[in-house]
Design a protein around this motif. Structure first.
Motif, PDB file in Angstrom:
ATOM      1  N   ASP A 112     -55.976 -17.532   6.048  1.00 49.79           N
ATOM      2  CA  ASP A 112     -55.103 -18.799   5.363  1.00 49.79           C
ATOM      3  C   ASP A 112     -55.838 -19.767   5.144  1.00 49.79           C
ATOM      4  O   ASP A 112     -55.484 -20.780   4.231  1.00 49.79           O
ATOM      5  CB  ASP A 112     -53.768 -19.000   6.435  1.00 49.79           C
ATOM      6  CG  ASP A 112     -53.104 -17.832   6.437  1.00 49.79           C
ATOM      7  OD1 ASP A 112     -52.455 -17.193   5.551  1.00 49.79           O
ATOM      8  OD2 ASP A 112     -52.998 -17.426   7.773  1.00 49.79           O
ATOM      9  N   MET A 113     -56.791 -20.503   6.184  1.00 44.69           N
ATOM     10  CA  MET A 113     -57.334 -21.763   5.709  1.00 44.69           C
ATOM     11  C   MET A 113     -58.570 -21.569   6.344  1.00 44.69           C
ATOM     12  O   MET A 113     -58.884 -20.945   7.568  1.00 44.69           O
ATOM     13  CB  MET A 113     -56.582 -22.845   6.552  1.00 44.69           C
ATOM     14  CG  MET A 113     -57.275 -24.072   6.466  1.00 44.69           C
ATOM     15  SD  MET A 113     -56.076 -25.506   7.094  1.00 44.69           S
ATOM     16  CE  MET A 113     -54.571 -25.212   6.317  1.00 44.69           C
ATOM     17  N   ILE A 147     -54.348 -33.168   7.568  1.00 50.91           N
ATOM     18  CA  ILE A 147     -53.653 -32.044   6.721  1.00 50.91           C
ATOM     19  C   ILE A 147     -52.282 -31.739   7.505  1.00 50.91           C
ATOM     20  O   ILE A 147     -52.148 -31.894   8.716  1.00 50.91           O
ATOM     21  CB  ILE A 147     -54.672 -30.885   7.358  1.00 50.91           C
ATOM     22  CG1 ILE A 147     -56.153 -31.262   6.706  1.00 50.91           C
ATOM     23  CG2 ILE A 147     -54.190 -29.344   6.731  1.00 50.91           C
ATOM     24  CD1 ILE A 147     -57.073 -30.245   7.193  1.00 50.91           C
ATOM     25  N   GLU A 148     -51.429 -31.350   6.822  1.00 49.42           N
ATOM     26  CA  GLU A 148     -50.105 -31.196   7.092  1.00 49.42           C
ATOM     27  C   GLU A 148     -49.726 -29.933   6.449  1.00 49.42           C
ATOM     28  O   GLU A 148     -49.840 -29.530   5.146  1.00 49.42           O
ATOM     29  CB  GLU A 148     -49.003 -32.271   6.743  1.00 49.42           C
ATOM     30  CG  GLU A 148     -49.389 -33.317   7.445  1.00 49.42           C
ATOM     31  CD  GLU A 148     -48.290 -34.494   7.280  1.00 49.42           C
ATOM     32  OE1 GLU A 148     -47.410 -34.365   6.267  1.00 49.42           O
ATOM     33  OE2 GLU A 148     -48.000 -35.629   8.093  1.00 49.42           O
ATOM     34  N   ASN A 152     -45.817 -22.270   2.998  1.00 50.58           N
ATOM     35  CA  ASN A 152     -47.184 -21.977   2.455  1.00 50.58           C
ATOM     36  C   ASN A 152     -47.826 -23.227   1.565  1.00 50.58           C
ATOM     37  O   ASN A 152     -48.764 -23.189   0.826  1.00 50.58           O
ATOM     38  CB  ASN A 152     -46.812 -20.932   1.289  1.00 50.58           C
ATOM     39  CG  ASN A 152     -48.099 -20.262   0.762  1.00 50.58           C
ATOM     40  OD1 ASN A 152     -49.091 -19.928   1.479  1.00 50.58           O
ATOM     41  ND2 ASN A 152     -47.911 -20.133  -0.452  1.00 50.58           N
ATOM     42  N   VAL A 153     -47.192 -24.334   1.768  1.00 53.08           N
ATOM     43  CA  VAL A 153     -47.680 -25.738   1.128  1.00 53.08           C
ATOM     44  C   VAL A 153     -48.473 -26.721   2.135  1.00 53.08           C
ATOM     45  O   VAL A 153     -48.146 -26.781   3.234  1.00 53.08           O
ATOM     46  CB  VAL A 153     -46.362 -26.346   0.511  1.00 53.08           C
ATOM     47  CG1 VAL A 153     -46.841 -27.790  -0.134  1.00 53.08           C
ATOM     48  CG2 VAL A 153     -45.693 -25.660  -0.392  1.00 53.08           C
ATOM     49  N   THR A 169     -51.501 -28.665  -2.087  1.00 49.39           N
ATOM     50  CA  THR A 169     -51.994 -27.317  -2.675  1.00 49.39           C
ATOM     51  C   THR A 169     -51.085 -26.213  -1.904  1.00 49.39           C
ATOM     52  O   THR A 169     -50.277 -26.263  -0.990  1.00 49.39           O
ATOM     53  CB  THR A 169     -53.180 -27.133  -2.704  1.00 49.39           C
ATOM     54  OG1 THR A 169     -53.672 -25.971  -3.337  1.00 49.39           O
ATOM     55  CG2 THR A 169     -53.935 -27.161  -1.100  1.00 49.39           C
ATOM     56  N   LYS A 170     -51.721 -24.797  -2.042  1.00 48.73           N
ATOM     57  CA  LYS A 170     -50.868 -23.632  -1.525  1.00 48.73           C
ATOM     58  C   LYS A 170     -52.126 -23.193  -0.804  1.00 48.73           C
ATOM     59  O   LYS A 170     -53.256 -23.087  -1.177  1.00 48.73           O
ATOM     60  CB  LYS A 170     -50.340 -22.900  -2.468  1.00 48.73           C
ATOM     61  CG  LYS A 170     -49.145 -23.537  -2.897  1.00 48.73           C
ATOM     62  CD  LYS A 170     -48.286 -22.585  -3.672  1.00 48.73           C
ATOM     63  CE  LYS A 170     -46.938 -23.284  -4.311  1.00 48.73           C
ATOM     64  NZ  LYS A 170     -46.124 -22.234  -5.214  1.00 48.73           N
ATOM     65  N   LEU A 171     -51.786 -22.463   0.320  1.00 48.23           N
ATOM     66  CA  LEU A 171     -52.617 -21.703   1.108  1.00 48.23           C
ATOM     67  C   LEU A 171     -52.850 -20.328   0.164  1.00 48.23           C
ATOM     68  O   LEU A 171     -52.121 -19.703  -0.529  1.00 48.23           O
ATOM     69  CB  LEU A 171     -51.946 -21.024   2.404  1.00 48.23           C
ATOM     70  CG  LEU A 171     -51.578 -22.091   3.295  1.00 48.23           C
ATOM     71  CD1 LEU A 171     -50.833 -21.550   4.574  1.00 48.23           C
ATOM     72  CD2 LEU A 171     -52.844 -22.826   4.021  1.00 48.23           C
TER      73      LEU A 171
END
Length: 261
Positions: A112-113, A147-148, A152-153, A169-171
């Motif tokens: 995811d990140m 970062i928050e 998915n946002v 942005t989105k994951l």
């Protein structure tokens, strides 16, 4: 959330030496540390895991001794670690390094990140993070100070010379973080004991799906022509006179002789 943190083991900056023959950093016998900005990236990953659940995997490309850096990350709180190590990766520039990391991250599965430090303190290029995102085809935000995540946002506060930008942005997304994002936690005794018993997974070039012509020195479009320390500056000259006027006149005379005035 499945989070990958890219870390690099670097020489302690107070002990850096350069091999005069091959113009590379001398690492043997030099104290090694986890690049400081990478510790900020790990801390942010741990905070996100604590808030949203999931798993934090640390990954590094380097020689076998880089497993010490990964064990340090495990002792701080990472769930898993992978070392990418093979002679075939030697001499890689930032692009070849990004290709190798991307292949390894694909093998990990759904991510995811990805978090990286804004730059490693030995090369200071700040290129691997953005190049890695390009290889994976995902969004990238650099110099991240906050970062928050909401579903998915992802809302990101990006640091720049005049203040901050707030981006959304989105994951999946890759972020390179700055020092101000957090204060890295320290390893616990229990964490160190557990990490010392952990066998770090080591992946070679045969373990990742990548063209051998794209990695290592052969896959690097840039070459280090020369690495050198700047010549030491000579010390200045003390000008003395019997009086202040005499001292000033001597100084003016030397500046005139040097054609500076």
């Amino acid at each position: 959330m499945n989070i990958v943190v890219c870390v690099k083991q670097v020489p302690d900056t107070t002990e850096v030496k350069v091999d005069p023959q091959n113009h590379t950093l001398v690492r043997q016998g030099i104290p090694a540390i986890v690049s400081p900005f990478d510790k900020n990236a790990l801390e942010e990953a741990l905070k996100l895991r604590e808030k949203h659940g999931g798993k934090v995997t640390v990954i590094s490309m380097g020689p076998n001794q880089a497993d010490a850096a990964l064990k340090e990350c495990l002792s701080i709180g990472a769930d898993d670690a992978v070392l990418i190590s093979d002679a075939a990766f030697s001499g890689a520039d930032t692009l070849a390094t990004a290709r190798t990391l991307a292949a390894a991250i694909r093998k990990l599965g759904k991510v995811d990140m990805i978090l990286c430090g804004k730059q490693a303190i030995d090369g200071d290029t700040a290129q691997v993070g953005p190049e890695l995102a390009e290889q994976l085809g995902i969004a990238v935000v650099t110099y991240v100070a906050k970062i928050e995540v909401d579903g998915n946002v992802v809302t990101i506060q990006r640091e720049h010379e005049e203040g901050y930008m707030v981006l959304e942005t989105k994951l999946p997304v890759l972020a390179t973080v700055v020092k101000s994002i957090n204060v890295p936690r320290l390893a616990t005794i229990k964490g160190r004991m557990k990490a010392n018993k952990t066998q770090i997974a080591v992946w070679t070039a045969n373990d990742i799906d990548i063209d051998s012509s794209l990695i290592g020195l052969n896959g690097s479009p840039t070459r280090v022509h020369r690495v050198f320390a700047p010549p030491q500056r000579s010390q200045g000259e003390m000008i003395e006179g019997t009086t202040t006027r005499d001292t000033v006149n001597k100084l003016l005379g030397k500046l005139t002789d040097a054609k500076l005035i």
